[in-house]
Design an enzyme around this catalytic site. Structure first.
Site, PDB file in Angstrom:
ATOM      1  CD  GLU A  49      17.644   1.125   9.013  1.00 55.44           C
ATOM      2  OE1 GLU A  49      17.503   1.072  10.246  1.00 55.44           O
ATOM      3  OE2 GLU A  49      16.786   1.636   8.253  1.00 55.44           O
ATOM      4  CG  ASN A  84      17.821  -0.863   2.227  1.00 60.19           C
ATOM      5  OD1 ASN A  84      17.959  -0.148   1.230  1.00 60.19           O
ATOM      6  ND2 ASN A  84      16.820  -0.712   3.082  1.00 60.19           N
ATOM      7  CG  ASP A 130      10.946   9.820   2.739  1.00 55.64           C
ATOM      8  OD1 ASP A 130      12.173   9.942   2.950  1.00 55.64           O
ATOM      9  OD2 ASP A 130      10.179   9.316   3.580  1.00 55.64           O
ATOM     10  CG  HIS A 175      14.530   7.891   4.586  1.00 55.01           C
ATOM     11  ND1 HIS A 175      13.231   7.768   4.164  1.00 55.01           N
ATOM     12  CD2 HIS A 175      14.948   6.639   4.894  1.00 55.01           C
ATOM     13  CE1 HIS A 175      12.861   6.497   4.237  1.00 55.01           C
ATOM     14  NE2 HIS A 175      13.891   5.791   4.662  1.00 55.01           N
ATOM     15  CD  GLU A 219      13.880   2.220   3.525  1.00 53.00           C
ATOM     16  OE1 GLU A 219      13.719   3.074   4.414  1.00 53.00           O
ATOM     17  OE2 GLU A 219      14.250   1.058   3.756  1.00 53.00           O
TER      18      GLU A 219
HETATM   19  O1  9MR Z   1       7.831   3.412   7.320  1.00 50.58           O
HETATM   20  C1  9MR Z   1       8.042   2.493   8.370  1.00 50.58           C
HETATM   21  C2  9MR Z   1       7.165   2.856   9.545  1.00 50.58           C
HETATM   22  O2  9MR Z   1       5.804   2.643   9.216  1.00 50.58           O
HETATM   23  C3  9MR Z   1       7.558   2.029  10.744  1.00 50.58           C
HETATM   24  O3  9MR Z   1       6.840   2.484  11.870  1.00 50.58           O
HETATM   25  C4  9MR Z   1       9.031   2.161  10.986  1.00 50.58           C
HETATM   26  C5  9MR Z   1       9.435   1.326  12.163  1.00 50.58           C
HETATM   27  O4  9MR Z   1      10.791   1.194  12.329  1.00 50.58           O
HETATM   28  O5  9MR Z   1       9.750   1.726   9.830  1.00 50.58           O
HETATM   29  C6  9MR Z   1       9.503   2.551   8.746  1.00 50.58           C
HETATM   30  O6  9MR Z   1      10.272   2.150   7.656  1.00 50.58           O
HETATM   31  C7  9MR Z   1      11.682   2.196   7.827  1.00 50.58           C
HETATM   32  C8  9MR Z   1      12.299   1.120   6.982  1.00 50.58           C
HETATM   33  O7  9MR Z   1      11.729  -0.109   7.292  1.00 50.58           O
HETATM   34  C9  9MR Z   1      13.794   1.082   7.137  1.00 50.58           C
HETATM   35  N1  9MR Z   1      14.394   2.357   6.908  1.00 50.58           N
HETATM   36  C10 9MR Z   1      13.808   3.490   7.588  1.00 50.58           C
HETATM   37  C11 9MR Z   1      12.301   3.516   7.343  1.00 50.58           C
HETATM   38  C12 9MR Z   1      11.700   4.765   7.926  1.00 50.58           C
HETATM   39  O8  9MR Z   1      11.808   4.756   9.318  1.00 50.58           O
END
Ligand code: 9MR
Length: 454
Positions: A171, A214, A282, A251, A280
């Protein structure tokens, strides 16, 4: 009616025969009659196995603190052949204080996976978020460079040999139309060059794992952010900066649906000579529309040979980072959703029961299984039949993949969902085999079957 002996049909027949043999089926080729009858008794019936038959993996994000929940572990172990630690490898989890590395939760997930022959995606090394305050407060470029490279080195060394692909940088670009790099502490102190430095360090530490960039919102080919990432990857490839893959987080929800040009995005990145992984996935929603979106994503990946795997961001809706949007393939009770059936069917698998029907088992118990038998094929349609065993009190759902359509049935009592893709068949008092005709519209995949006791 077109001849059944067209070269295309003959070659499809060979492919089907090969597939049938691969999955341990009995195949009978009646050459004289120009008819292939392939009976498959044990088709891939899980996401991981079906993806593996397509040369790909199917993974999920996993949380270490859920592994002790037996339903969670059961579905994980049954359905998936790759895992991504959802939070346990992030900087705040493994190096909360400078130079002190703690791997307990991450090791738990990695061991669980490795012991079961699953792949592991490493997520993630350099990211502006879930970054401990001590990193953000470093003011000198020399220090930021040194802690970044040390972090990559320590973490990759710890897991070396166990990680299939690493999200080296996550990111790093802004949303919106600027196409700019995100103004993270790394960007502020080190400038644009930090991204390639991270990749070079990563390659030198673990040459055996695939190094990925990513990001989210890089699924739509027309978005500025997608183009900015594409230009970076193209530049890296042209200058020999070590990068092996691009992760499309994917997402999706109603504000950000699966874009119409998604496959173009995948194939365009792939054409740069990198793998594409959907990392990722969903999709918020429910029912048929959610299932259709998932199907579109899977088909887009399957259409590009360098799209090497799909990871969904969690197993069950109840533990999703956006649970209220019910974005995953299993509901809160670990029931398979229509989206699951659509994904499995798109991967070429067929559903089989995993347990007898939950409510009204027939006296004496019993269960329910199905055997699909290919019938006659024409240029525009094919016949199939299903034989049910284990009970005479069955309910079988038959899900076809659009543009396929079931146009006729025999020997059962059908009902239909609103999409017309899902037929639910019950006995009509004349035995346990029913049949149907599918207009295929160019898609020859077998229908997905699930069976339960009525
Ligand atoms: O799913 C993850 C969630 O449990 C955490 O609280 C969050 C914190 O930033 O991160 C989520 O996962 C993220 C991933 O690491 C990177 N891309 C976006 C995902 C969804 O927010």
């Amino acid at each position: 009616m077109t001849s059944r002996f067209s070269p295309e049909t003959a070659s499809r027949r060979r492919t089907q025969l090969r597939n049938a043999i691969t999955v341990g089926a009995v195949a009978v080729l009646a050459v004289g009659a120009g008819l292939t009858v392939a009976t498959r008794t044990s088709a891939a019936s899980t996401l991981g196995a079906a993806a593996a038959e397509k040369g790909r993996y199917f993974g999920t994000a996993v949380a270490a603190n859920r592994l002790g929940e037996s339903a969670y572990a059961t579905v994980l172990n049954r359905e998936f052949n790759s895992v991504t630690p959802e939070n346990e490898m992030k900087w705040d989890a493994v190096e909360a204080s400078r130079g002190n590395f703690t791997y307990g939760s991450a090791d738990q997930i990695v061991d669980h996976a490795v012991n079961r022959g699953m792949k592991v995606r490493g997520h993630t090394l350099v990211w502006h978020s879930q970054l401990p305050g001590w990193v953000s407060s470093l003011s000198s470029a020399t220090e930021v460079r040194s802690v970044m490279n040390n972090h990559i080195t320590q973490v990759m060394t710890h897991f070396r040999g166990k990680i299939h692909s690493w999200d080296v940088v996550n990111e790093a670009f802004e949303d919106g139309s600027s196409g700019a790099r995100r103004n993270s502490v790394f960007q502020q102190r080190l400038g644009n060059g930090y991204i390639e430095e991270a990749f070079r360090t990563a390659r030198s530490v673990d040459p055996g794992s695939r190094l990925c960039y990513n990001d989210y919102n890089i699924d739509d080919w027309s978005h500025a952010k997608t183009q900015a990432v594409y230009n970076m990857v193209r530049d890296f490839r042209s200058r020999g900066v070590p990068i092996d893959c691009v992760g499309l987080q994917s997402h999706f929800n109603s504000q950000s649906p699966v874009p119409g040009n998604y496959q173009t995005t995948i194939s365009s990145f792939a054409a740069l000579g990198v793998d594409v992984q959907i990392t990722e996935l969903d999709i918020e929603g429910s029912g048929t529309s959610q299932a259709n979106s998932y199907r579109t994503v899977v088909n887009a990946c399957l259409a590009v040979s360098r799209c090497t795997g799909i990871t969904v961001w969690g197993i069950t809706d109840k533990y999703s980072w956006r649970a209220s949007g019910t974005p995953l393939l299993f509901d809160g009770n670990y029931n398979k959703k229509p989206a699951y059936d659509a994904v499995l069917a798109a991967l070429g698998g067929t559903g089989t029961p995993t347990s007898p029907g939950p409510t009204s088992s027939p006296p004496g118990g019993g269960n329910c299984s199905t055997t699909y038998t290919e019938g006659q094929k024409w240029s525009d349609r094919f016949n199939g039949s299903v034989t049910v065993s284990g009970t005479s009190n069955w309910i079988v759902t038959v899900t076809v993949t659009p543009p396929q359509r079931i146009i006729a049935t025999w020997n059962g009592n059908p009902t239909w969902d609103s999409s017309g893709n899902v037929m639910t068949m019950r006995p009509n008092g004349n035995g346990n085999t029913f049949g149907f005709t599918v207009m295929h519209g160019g898609n020859w995949s077998w229908p997905a079957l699930t069976c339960r006791i009525g």
